[in-house]
Write a protein that holds these residues in place. Structure first.
Motif, PDB file in Angstrom:
ATOM      1  N   ASN A 175       2.511  -9.191  -0.525  1.00  0.00           N
ATOM      2  CA  ASN A 175       3.394  -9.722  -1.559  1.00  0.00           C
ATOM      3  C   ASN A 175       4.490 -10.626  -1.035  1.00  0.00           C
ATOM      4  O   ASN A 175       5.499 -10.805  -1.693  1.00  0.00           O
ATOM      5  CB  ASN A 175       4.082  -8.584  -2.314  1.00  0.00           C
ATOM      6  N   ASP A 182       0.033   7.398   3.831  1.00  0.00           N
ATOM      7  CA  ASP A 182      -0.379   6.628   2.657  1.00  0.00           C
ATOM      8  C   ASP A 182       0.511   5.406   2.476  1.00  0.00           C
ATOM      9  O   ASP A 182       0.039   4.312   2.177  1.00  0.00           O
ATOM     10  CB  ASP A 182      -0.303   7.498   1.392  1.00  0.00           C
ATOM     11  N   PHE A 183       1.804   5.636   2.648  1.00  0.00           N
ATOM     12  CA  PHE A 183       2.739   4.520   2.478  1.00  0.00           C
ATOM     13  C   PHE A 183       2.499   3.443   3.530  1.00  0.00           C
ATOM     14  O   PHE A 183       2.480   2.247   3.225  1.00  0.00           O
ATOM     15  CB  PHE A 183       4.179   5.020   2.562  1.00  0.00           C
ATOM     16  N   ALA A 229      -0.228   2.774   5.007  1.00  0.00           N
ATOM     17  CA  ALA A 229      -1.474   2.087   4.681  1.00  0.00           C
ATOM     18  C   ALA A 229      -1.209   0.993   3.645  1.00  0.00           C
ATOM     19  O   ALA A 229      -1.802  -0.080   3.696  1.00  0.00           O
ATOM     20  CB  ALA A 229      -2.500   3.086   4.159  1.00  0.00           C
ATOM     21  N   LEU A 230      -0.297   1.281   2.754  1.00  0.00           N
ATOM     22  CA  LEU A 230       0.090   0.307   1.727  1.00  0.00           C
ATOM     23  C   LEU A 230       0.625  -0.969   2.366  1.00  0.00           C
ATOM     24  O   LEU A 230       0.371  -2.082   1.887  1.00  0.00           O
ATOM     25  CB  LEU A 230       1.181   0.934   0.849  1.00  0.00           C
ATOM     26  N   LEU A 231       1.339  -0.811   3.463  1.00  0.00           N
ATOM     27  CA  LEU A 231       1.907  -1.972   4.152  1.00  0.00           C
ATOM     28  C   LEU A 231       0.839  -2.716   4.948  1.00  0.00           C
ATOM     29  O   LEU A 231       0.947  -3.910   5.178  1.00  0.00           O
ATOM     30  CB  LEU A 231       3.025  -1.538   5.100  1.00  0.00           C
ATOM     31  N   GLU A 282      -2.209  -3.317   4.092  1.00  0.00           N
ATOM     32  CA  GLU A 282      -3.059  -4.150   3.240  1.00  0.00           C
ATOM     33  C   GLU A 282      -2.504  -5.559   3.145  1.00  0.00           C
ATOM     34  O   GLU A 282      -1.381  -5.754   2.710  1.00  0.00           O
ATOM     35  CB  GLU A 282      -3.085  -3.574   1.816  1.00  0.00           C
TER      36      GLU A 282
END
Lengths: 191, 191
Positions: free
Chosen positions: A146, A183-184, A186-188, A190
């Motif tokens: 983003n 999980d967090f 992993a979000l970064l 992507e």
DNA sequence: TACGAAACCTACCGCTCTACAGGTAGCGGG
DNA sequence: CCCGCTACCTGTAGAGCGGTAGGTTTCGTA
């Protein structure tokens, strides 16, 4: 001076102080700073409250020692941190609820007016955010999802760590802190 | 009963109780629950400490009323929440630091042993996580990044909100709470 | 208008808290 | 061997805490 002695006077004194700080960490975890009485800390190391005041002249002085202990603890140069080490840190923390509880309780108290740890936490968070931004840049460069910059992501990273701690402390059965943190991350990852 | 009166006895009493709860919110924000004395709350509404005890027989009873007030506040059915409303909520919160400070202080204290608000927060978080999972599913279905489920994402969402609050309370100049929260939501929007 | 309840108050109890004052025992160094 | 410092102790001041007991005023209602 007899070098054969297990400890000389100074070393003995510093050992005692360390004991007291350790006890203070425990009591603060159980009762918070305001709720932690000098007497209860003293009792835990086999002293009277006045005996404790011999080592730390005021309650605030003891708190300062507690906070300094923490600073020493996670003093790792930015260059040595990597994102996967953060995940390991969270995993390690999950095995030491006591420490987490101490500083979560202190953080909560510190937002109240005139709390002796307020300045400490304010400065600490500024430092940690800057440090995390460096770590993120080293790992991802500017290629965060983003169009996020490392500087804008750092507060989120810190917030997730802290916020998860509260949920986990209140209900460890229901919250998988290390898993959620991964999980967090992993979000970064992507892009 | 004279219907022309501004208030009858019962309404007057309830108004007084509401005043007291409001004052308690303020004092807890400033001092935390343990640090908040009944006398200081009473003074703020022009009562003596014993006068206050006429309305709330114990300090814990007052805390219960404070927590109930909050429950009433954000009682919105799941079906009416949407992710963009969460962002608005955070924006709204940023204009009311008092409330945020009250409950951040309480949350911090609540992790200590035997704290009267501990059970409340434990249950509240379980509820809020479930609620957030519902909201996330309504918004994104199962199409969250990285194969994340709404149930696994919900604790992260809650953690970000709470964690950002602490950073923001300590240093509002340095932390753009609503902006950071929107950044996090954008992270979830990327598929 | 008289009654009873609600809405306060003063007085006080017992406890806990931080901190100060001042004493003493023991040990290391000259 | 003795001096002096460290490491404690007892005692206590002084304030604040939550909570109880028991009064008095006020006010709506019958």
């Amino acid at each position: 001076m007899s070098y054969g002695d297990a400890m000389n006077t100074r070393a003995r004194s510093e050992e005692r102080r360390a004991e007291i700080v350790r006890a203070a960490l425990e009591v603060i975890a159980e009762r918070g700073y305001r709720g932690a009485s000098l007497a209860s800390v003293a009792e835990r190391v086999g002293l009277t409250q006045q005996g404790l005041l011999h080592y730390f002249p005021t309650k605030d002085a003891l708190l300062v020692a507690v906070l300094e202990e923490r600073d020493q603890w996670d003093a790792v140069p930015d260059t040595q941190w990597r994102v996967d080490l953060l995940a390991s840190l969270v995993e390690y923390n999950a095995m030491r609820p006591g420490i987490i509880q101490t500083f979560s309780a202190l953080l909560g108290e510190s937002v109240t007016e005139g709390h002796p740890a307020r300045e400490y936490f304010t400065e600490r968070y500024a430092r940690v955010r800057a440090s995390m931004a460096t770590v993120l840049r080293a790992e991802y460069g500017e290629r965060l999802p983003n169009g996020l910059t490392p500087e804008r992501t750092a507060p989120l990273l810190v917030a997730v760590m802290d916020g998860l701690q509260y949920q986990w402390l209140l209900d460890p059965e229901s919250v998988d802190m290390p898993g959620a943190f991964r999980d967090f991350l992993a979000l970064l990852g992507e892009t």
